[in-house]
Scaffold this motif. Structure first.
Motif, short mmCIF file in Angstrom:
data_model
loop_
_atom_site.label_atom_id
_atom_site.label_comp_id
_atom_site.label_asym_id
_atom_site.label_seq_id
_atom_site.Cartn_x
_atom_site.Cartn_y
_atom_site.Cartn_z
N ASN A 188 0.80 -1.22 0.00
CA ASN A 188 0.00 0.00 0.00
C ASN A 188 0.83 1.28 0.00
OD1 ASN A 188 -2.46 -1.48 2.19
ND2 ASN A 188 -2.57 -1.21 -0.01
N ILE A 242 0.46 3.91 -2.68
CA ILE A 242 -0.76 4.71 -2.71
C ILE A 242 -0.49 6.09 -2.10
CG2 ILE A 242 -3.10 4.89 -1.73
CD1 ILE A 242 -3.26 1.82 -1.98
N PHE A 243 0.35 6.11 -1.05
CA PHE A 243 0.63 7.35 -0.33
C PHE A 243 1.82 8.11 -0.92
CE2 PHE A 243 -1.52 4.45 2.48
CZ PHE A 243 -2.49 5.25 3.06
N CYS A 258 -5.81 9.66 5.76
CA CYS A 258 -5.24 8.37 5.34
C CYS A 258 -6.16 7.67 4.34
CB CYS A 258 -5.02 7.46 6.54
SG CYS A 258 -3.71 8.04 7.61
N SER A 259 -7.48 7.74 4.58
CA SER A 259 -8.40 7.01 3.71
C SER A 259 -8.36 7.55 2.28
CB SER A 259 -9.82 7.06 4.26
OG SER A 259 -10.41 8.31 3.97
N LYS A 260 -7.96 8.82 2.13
CA LYS A 260 -7.88 9.39 0.79
C LYS A 260 -6.54 9.09 0.13
CE LYS A 260 -10.89 13.20 2.03
NZ LYS A 260 -10.73 14.45 2.80
N GLY A 261 -5.66 8.40 0.85
CA GLY A 261 -4.35 8.10 0.29
C GLY A 261 -3.41 9.29 0.35
N SER A 269 -11.07 3.18 2.31
CA SER A 269 -9.86 3.95 2.08
C SER A 269 -9.24 3.46 0.77
CB SER A 269 -8.87 3.73 3.23
OG SER A 269 -8.42 2.40 3.24
N MET A 270 -8.27 4.22 0.27
CA MET A 270 -7.57 3.81 -0.94
C MET A 270 -6.93 2.43 -0.73
SD MET A 270 -7.29 6.41 -3.34
CE MET A 270 -5.63 6.48 -4.01
N SER A 271 -6.30 2.26 0.47
CA SER A 271 -5.65 0.98 0.75
C SER A 271 -6.67 -0.15 0.82
CB SER A 271 -4.90 1.04 2.08
OG SER A 271 -4.01 2.12 2.10
N HIS A 293 -7.81 -1.06 -2.70
CA HIS A 293 -6.75 -1.77 -3.42
C HIS A 293 -6.69 -3.23 -2.97
CE1 HIS A 293 -2.44 -3.07 -3.56
NE2 HIS A 293 -2.48 -2.52 -4.77
#
Lengths: 286, 293, 120
Positions: free
Chosen positions: A41, A44-45, A251-254, B193-195, B198
């Motif tokens: 992950n 993503i960030f 965090c949820s938005k990356g 969330s993005m994670s 994914h």
């Protein structure tokens, strides 16, 4: 210097801590390696650009039936039932193979050669802040992640500061990520689950002889379970990160906490310098 | 008999809290903790362990220093860098392949099957719980998961128990594959969330490969409702039955701290939501075909 | 015809073991005379991995023509197929009932495995 961010329990904020630590120290020459190859992950960030991708494979045997005399030597040495003779044929089961090359070595006719099987991809890129990220992505349906983790770790330059984002758990994948680390930063949440899994990881780290410290994430200011445990075990707590809805939303938005919340940048910058100090000492001790 | 496995891809999405709630809501079930290297279910289910058994995994090479002549044959052949230059086997690196054992000219290497952990059978209010503790840094977690599920099926069959609930491990690797093969359905517990997105996509692909029907539950949905809605859309487009969303609720952590399942501890919004998810999941799974005899 | 049936017991009245690789026993039967012998499968029961492959070899070495079992995964199926052994899957009940059904022609041979592999 290799610092692995680990947790035991999943979802405690390993990736959050890894990427924000890396992002708050531009110019420090930090490189990030995401070894959670089952579910990576970090990208993503960190948002790396111009990524290169290469398939990573592992050795599996290929049998030349023209040379094979059906002596069964390969079948006898294989501990994993990955090669077997049946009805005048040699069958291989590549997904069972651990790539020990025993069959290849033992074959008296040199009928077995090394072929390969793709486990997943190794991806590399650098983001706009200049942070290089290397990660592995296990092929869906593939059971064996440790060989891919090893390949990601093989890219580490030991002279640079490397942050390794590890997989959860304490079995082979987590251990593959933690082995040969100079320091481990444990991200724990102050709940009974968090404590139970933290203790398991601490045991693993003691076995591996890796020095460690703890970051408490989603600290509610009430529960002392991690503090009490850390005091008993003599492990230092380097930082406490509070739970806020704002942080969870970022965090949820990356997105990176250090970019969106100024207070978080302060906390992570402070954590970075404490961590570097401790890890240097830990490295000396080793 | 139906078997439901709860998985997530990403760790820490609330799999175990959901499983613990289901284990409380199901009147007659066997529950399995298949997250063998970080087992947590026992922390929320009052239980009495009635049976303990050692779990034997792969073999481990060990060099007898008295017999060893340090010829270097093993060192050269080991593909796992498991043998040090002073001829000691690193138990963690050793893959148990036996190549060194085969080639040692002095027969100085023993090769015994190792105890890798412990399996437990416990009683809980709504039926048996099958769980385990994998030793630190041990392999064969997939095999241990298979053994636990096998034991759960035998118990369910003997006692005419209609439902097996399996708390799966995070990720998509070996133990996850072992916990969903031939299950009647998987419930993917994710977070918005993005994670989470994914990882959900990857875990769904795995379920497809294993031909197991997938259901979706979005935990802490209100932390990013926009993302949660995208996930629901993904579910619609990818043949995943949507089982419901659970709001963020501090009662979830509070119930964990109290060592109780959420539904027993609280009647708050998360508790109500998880009861609704259970209702949907039971109806979905009863619609699936019986896979096993 | 000589066949192997996976069984959790050691008589014709025993139940069929739904597992092939990790079956308790194989009952090797002559379907014309119903004479049978027991082949224990204990060595494969505790194998860390590859039980299906090894069990496939065990029964293939006994030169049976067919196997009756509950669940057969892809690896065991491939081994049996390579050895020319036909497979009947999805069968439960007693060994005797299954053989009688086979004799009356009411069992069909499987074209492939009926379950996924267990990966261990």
């Amino acid at each position: 210097m290799i610092v692995t961010i680990a947790s035991g329990k999943g979802g405690t904020g390993k990736t959050t801590v890894t990427v924000n630590l890396a992002a708050c120290a531009p110019g420090a020459g930090v490189q990030v390696f995401d070894c959670d190859v089952e579910e990576p992950n970090s990208h993503i960030f960190l948002k790396p650009e111009n990524c290169s991708k290469e398939p990573i494979s592992t050795m599996v045997p290929e049998v030349d039936m023209d040379k094979c005399t059906l002596c069964k030597a390969c079948e006898k040495i294989c501990q994993f039932s990955a090669i077997t003779t049946i009805a005048k044929k040699v069958m291989t089961f590549p997904e069972m193979c651990h790539s020990c090359r025993g069959c290849e070595m033992v074959c008296p006719e040199n009928a077995i050669t090394a072929s390969s099987r793709v486990l997943g991809d190794l991806i590399q890129g650098t983001n706009s802040a200049g942070i290089p990220l290397t990660w592995g992505e296990l092929r869906v349906g593939e059971a064996m992640s440790p060989p891919l983790i090893e390949k990601v770790k093989a890219r580490i330059n030991p002279k640079a500061i490397s942050f390794v984002d590890g997989p959860p758990g304490t079995s082979c994948p987590a251990v593959a990520a933690l082995r040969h680390s100079d320091f481990a930063l444990l991200v724990a949440e102050p709940t009974p689950f968090g404590l139970n899994d933290l203790a398991l990881t601490v045991e693993a780290l003691k076995k591996l002889d890796v020095p460690m410290a703890i970051v408490i994430n989603r600290d509610d200011g009430k529960s002392r379970v991690i503090d009490d445990y850390a005091a008993r075990e003599g492990i230092e707590i380097l930082a406490r990160l509070p739970f806020t809805r704002e942080a969870a939303a970022v965090c949820s938005k990356g997105l990176l906490l250090v970019d969106e919340i100024p207070e978080m940048r302060l906390r992570f910058t402070e954590l970075f310098s404490t961590l570097m100090e401790k890890a240097d000492k830990g490295g000396e001790r080793k | 008999m139906k078997e439901l496995t709860i998985i997530s891809g990403k760790g820490g999405t609330g799999k175990t809290s959901v499983t613990a709630a289901f284990a409380f809501l199901a009147a007659n079930r066997v529950v399995v903790d298949a997250d063998v290297d970080a087992a947590n279910l026992f922390l929320t289910l009052p239980h009495t362990t009635i049976q303990k058994e050692n779990f034997l995994g792969g073999r481990l090479a060990e060099i007898d220093p008295v017999i060893c002549t340090e010829c270097g044959e093993c060192l050269e052949r080991c593909q796992f860098d498991a043998i040090s230059t002073d001829f000691i086997v690193d138990a963690i690196a050793c893959e148990g392949c036996g190549v060194c054992v085969h080639y040692c000219p002095m027969d100085a290497i023993t090769f015994e099957q190792q105890t890798c952990g412990e399996r437990f059978l416990s009683t809980t209010p709504n039926g048996p719980m099958v769980h385990a503790k994998l030793g630190i840094a041990q392999e064969n977690s997939g095999m241990l998961v298979s053994q636990l599920r096998q034991q759960a099926r035998e118990i369910a069959k003997e006692n005419d128990i209609p439902m097996i609930i399996v708390d799966g491990p995070p990720g998509i690797g070996c133990p996850v594959i072992a916990s969903i093969t031939n299950a009647d359905g998987v419930l993917i517990v994710t977070e918005p969330s993005m994670s989470g997105m994914h990882d959900m996509e990857r875990v769904k692909r795995l379920a497809d490969q294993m031909r197991v029907p997938a259901f979706l539950c979005i935990n802490k949905a209100d932390l990013n409702q926009e993302k949660a809605d995208l996930m629901k859309e993904f579910a619609r487009e990818n043949n995943i039955k949507f089982a419901g969303e659970i709001p963020f609720d501090r009662e979830v952590t509070a119930s964990m701290n109290a060592g109780k399942s959420l539904v027993e501890f609280s009647q708050g919004p998360a508790s109500k939501a998880v009861q609704n998810v259970w209702k949907n999941v039971t109806s979905y799974i009863n619609d699936t075909m019986n896979r096993l005899i | 015809m000589k066949i192997a049936v996976s069984s959790s017991g050691n008589t014709l009245e025993s139940d069929i073991d739904p597992r092939f690789g990790r079956a308790m026993n194989f009952i090797i039967i002559n379907t014309e005379t119903m004479a049978f012998e027991i082949k224990e499968n204990t060595q494969n029961l505790n194998l860390p991995q590859g039980a299906g492959i090894q069990a496939g070899k065990t029964v293939a070495d006994l030169e049976v023509e067919a196997v009756i079992t509950g669940n057969c995964g892809p690896k065991a199926f491939n081994v049996l197929e390579a050895a020319g052994v036909k497979v009947i899957t999805g069968i439960s009940g007693t060994v005797k009932d299954a053989v009688e059904k086979l004799n009356t022609g009411s069992l069909a041979y499987a074209g492939g495995p009926n379950v996924e592999g267990h990966w261990v």
